[in-house]
Design an enzyme around this catalytic site. Sequence first.
Site: not given
Length: 338
Positions: A66-67, A111, A160, A219
């Site tokens: 997302k980031t 975020d 999230t 990640r």
Amino acid sequence: MKTDPLDPKPQEREPVHDRTLRPLSLTEFIGQEHLKENLGILIGAAKKRGEPLEHLLFYGPPGLGKTTLAHLLTAETGADMITTSGPALERPSEMVGLLTSLQPRGILFVDEIHRIPRAVEEYLYSAMEDFRLDILLDRGPAAKSVQLELAPFTLIGATTRVGLLTSPLRGRFGFIAHLDFYPVDDLRLLLRRSAAIMGVDLDSDGEMEIARRSRGTPRIANRLLRRVRDYADVKEHPVLNKDVAGKALALLRIDDRGLHEMDRRLLDALVTKFGGGPVGLGTLAAVLGEEEDTVEDLLEPFLIQQGFIDRTRRGRTATPRAYEVLGLDPGQAQERLL
């Protein structure tokens, strides 16, 4: 240490290895092909009209990009970006400061946007729709409302927990996208790219071994690759093959399904302490000694997606796959419970 919401470049505090492994363009971003196609259309349309991008909301489990996508959209549009997070915005004045410092067609990335306080969130409504701020000065009979015009901008939110966003805020996003777990083939491509950047020799069997234990998350895949590299360096293995990767990940107690120790503890508690459920989230978290948010956000999504547990109205229940991974059958579990 509290993050300064007015810091325009907090992303520069990220570890160097995280920044170097990030893709530099949307075409380098691996996976989420349908989403990438839609984003390409949004970017092209905005450039053609000379307008800012639509407000975008990305949601999904942690670690799926997302980031990274927010940074890539900034690079693709050539816009300036200010980044912050929901918990860092404690006062309305902080949100006002961020919005007024944006350049025309700039991007504000927030975020964990679901954690913005309600009093701060309300300032976003008119800002997102009309590019203006309605500021109330003073209180009581002397109160005055002042309108402050803003440069056209794009808000990109990441979360999230999309269900925790209020309807007024969620409804003001022009594009809402869900990021899902990655298939093994996409993770293999990602690991191949990361290994080339890191300068390590990762063969195809090593790719597969790491990819299938990465819980469908880029990640985690990159983190496991670094741990396998460390193991190979210390043990003096020149090639990261299946055997080397398997031994390194076994030391980390990550099995061939991608389950780690906390996953197995959760499944064991569900099966052996509560007969397979249903069990409430609070009870399960208490048995594990973890916060409810940790269980719900970090452990459950993968276990549910892989079919180890079900989430029902009455609570969490174990599936036959949970008994299988523990080496039990339902009858044995009931005997242990008694």
